[in-house]
Structure formats: structure tokens, C-alpha cells
Design a protein around this motif. Structure first.
Motif, PDB file in Angstrom:
ATOM      1  N   THR A  76       5.352   5.717   1.483  1.00  0.00           N
ATOM      2  CA  THR A  76       4.858   6.930   1.085  1.00  0.00           C
ATOM      3  C   THR A  76       5.943   7.571   0.346  1.00  0.00           C
ATOM      4  OG1 THR A  76       3.551   8.840   1.558  1.00  0.00           O
ATOM      5  CG2 THR A  76       5.375   8.359   2.970  1.00  0.00           C
ATOM      6  N   GLY A  77       5.681   8.528  -0.459  1.00  0.00           N
ATOM      7  CA  GLY A  77       6.698   9.286  -1.181  1.00  0.00           C
ATOM      8  C   GLY A  77       6.060  10.232  -2.335  1.00  0.00           C
ATOM      9  N   PHE A  78       6.787  11.391  -2.664  1.00  0.00           N
ATOM     10  CA  PHE A  78       6.436  11.906  -4.023  1.00  0.00           C
ATOM     11  C   PHE A  78       6.249  11.018  -5.153  1.00  0.00           C
ATOM     12  CE2 PHE A  78       7.217  15.687  -1.119  1.00  0.00           C
ATOM     13  CZ  PHE A  78       6.025  16.244  -1.624  1.00  0.00           C
ATOM     14  N   VAL A  79       5.392  11.124  -5.876  1.00  0.00           N
ATOM     15  CA  VAL A  79       5.252  10.334  -7.130  1.00  0.00           C
ATOM     16  C   VAL A  79       6.582  10.054  -8.090  1.00  0.00           C
ATOM     17  CG1 VAL A  79       2.705  10.203  -7.218  1.00  0.00           C
ATOM     18  CG2 VAL A  79       4.178  12.058  -8.629  1.00  0.00           C
ATOM     19  N   ASP A  80       7.260  11.210  -7.900  1.00  0.00           N
ATOM     20  CA  ASP A  80       8.471  11.323  -8.924  1.00  0.00           C
ATOM     21  C   ASP A  80       9.921  11.160  -8.003  1.00  0.00           C
ATOM     22  OD1 ASP A  80       8.340  13.668  -7.597  1.00  0.00           O
ATOM     23  OD2 ASP A  80       8.549  14.849  -9.388  1.00  0.00           O
ATOM     24  N   GLY A  81       9.668  10.437  -6.877  1.00  0.00           N
ATOM     25  CA  GLY A  81      10.821  10.415  -5.814  1.00  0.00           C
ATOM     26  C   GLY A  81      10.805   8.946  -5.256  1.00  0.00           C
ATOM     27  N   LEU A  85       0.927  -1.088  -0.109  1.00  0.00           N
ATOM     28  CA  LEU A  85      -0.007   0.000  -0.151  1.00  0.00           C
ATOM     29  C   LEU A  85       0.961   1.263   0.158  1.00  0.00           C
ATOM     30  CD1 LEU A  85      -3.197   0.569   1.950  1.00  0.00           C
ATOM     31  CD2 LEU A  85      -1.291   2.256   2.153  1.00  0.00           C
ATOM     32  N   CYS A  86       0.603   2.353  -0.586  1.00  0.00           N
ATOM     33  CA  CYS A  86       1.455   3.210  -0.906  1.00  0.00           C
ATOM     34  C   CYS A  86       0.802   4.544  -0.924  1.00  0.00           C
ATOM     35  CB  CYS A  86       2.317   3.454  -2.149  1.00  0.00           C
ATOM     36  SG  CYS A  86       3.564   4.664  -2.391  1.00  0.00           S
ATOM     37  N   PHE A  87       0.993   5.468  -0.024  1.00  0.00           N
ATOM     38  CA  PHE A  87       0.270   6.810  -0.028  1.00  0.00           C
ATOM     39  C   PHE A  87       1.312   7.854  -1.087  1.00  0.00           C
ATOM     40  CE2 PHE A  87      -0.723   5.363   4.054  1.00  0.00           C
ATOM     41  CZ  PHE A  87      -2.190   5.406   4.069  1.00  0.00           C
ATOM     42  N   MET A 114       0.856  10.079   8.767  1.00  0.00           N
ATOM     43  CA  MET A 114       0.588   8.755   8.556  1.00  0.00           C
ATOM     44  C   MET A 114       1.066   7.722   9.581  1.00  0.00           C
ATOM     45  SD  MET A 114       1.756   8.809   4.656  1.00  0.00           S
ATOM     46  CE  MET A 114       1.325  10.225   3.468  1.00  0.00           C
ATOM     47  N   LEU A 115       2.278   8.158  10.102  1.00  0.00           N
ATOM     48  CA  LEU A 115       2.863   7.095  11.059  1.00  0.00           C
ATOM     49  C   LEU A 115       1.969   7.380  12.398  1.00  0.00           C
ATOM     50  CD1 LEU A 115       6.603   7.676  11.046  1.00  0.00           C
ATOM     51  CD2 LEU A 115       5.644   5.654  10.480  1.00  0.00           C
ATOM     52  N   ARG A 116       1.342   8.288  12.632  1.00  0.00           N
ATOM     53  CA  ARG A 116       0.346   8.505  13.829  1.00  0.00           C
ATOM     54  C   ARG A 116      -0.796   7.562  13.340  1.00  0.00           C
ATOM     55  NH1 ARG A 116      -2.493  13.901  16.080  1.00  0.00           N
ATOM     56  NH2 ARG A 116      -3.914  12.711  17.500  1.00  0.00           N
TER      57      ARG A 116
END
Length: 119
Positions: A105-110, A23-25, A83-85
């Protein structure tokens, strides 16, 4: 920001999430100090290869958006803390950690930051 994120993620989860491995944010900049997060589920998860998140099998039909006057790295750090919370105290946190091998999680281009990896 946490309360609004919590309401959004709870509503997305309660509509139903598919089976998968990861799962990715995904975070992205909308311009004019606006930022958004979309939730995706992928059939694979590889903590050594961030490409797993770009092959999403599911993308939630709504995203979480907010305004923040900040540089991208500060936005990322603030989003990670929210998100960690949620993964620590959120209503569906245990379900997410039981269901998926990894949550990132991360920026779509990072690069991705791993929030949770099942042992």
C-alpha cells in the motif's frame, strides 16, 4: 473505519480478482479531508522496486472512501493498520496471501509499504 473497509474489500474480492503477482492498495487524497483507496493487481511484484504497482493489469471498479481530518502520514498509518487487520482476520485474507506474492500500500505518488510478502 475497519468495518466499512472490510465490507468494501469483501465485495471487491467476491466480484472476482484476476491472477497476478502483486496486489496494491493505492491511497489518494480527494481534498476536503476526504481520502480514497483503490485496489489494483499487477502481473509483477518486486519488493525492491515500487514501480511494479504502477503497471496494474486490473483496477477494481469501486474505491473505498472516508473522511479524516489528519495529515497524510497519519492517514497512511491508520490505513495500514486497517489493512493489516484485514490480512490477519478478514474473510478472504488467506486467499489473498495464497494468491499473490506480495501485498502493498501507499500513496499513488509515494513509496510503498509492504503489508505481506510470500516466503
Amino acid at each position: 473505519m475497519y468495518k466499512e473497509f472490510e465490507e468494501w474489500i469483501n465485495s471487491v474480492i467476491e466480484k472476482g480478482l484476476p491472477e497476478g503477482q502483486g496486489l496494491c492498495f493505492n491511497i489518494y487524497e480527494d481534498g476536503n479531508c476526504s481520502w480514497s483507496i483503490e485496489l489494483v493487481v499487477a502481473s509483477s511484484f518486486d519488493p525492491e522496486d515500487d514501480d511494479w504497482a504502477s503497471e496494474a493489469d486490473f483496477c477494481a471498479d469501486s474505491s473505498f472512501s472516508w473522511k479524516q481530518v489528519a495529515e497524510w502520514d497519519d492517514v497512511l498509518e491508520d490505513a495500514i493498520q486497517v489493512m493489516l487487520r484485514y490480512l490477519d482476520e478478514g474473510k478472504h485474507a488467506e486467499d489473498l496471501k495464497n494468491r499473490y506474492m506480495g501485498i502493498s500500500t501507499g500513496f499513488v505518488d509515494g513509496d510503498l509499504e509492504h503489508l505481506y510478502i510470500k516466503e
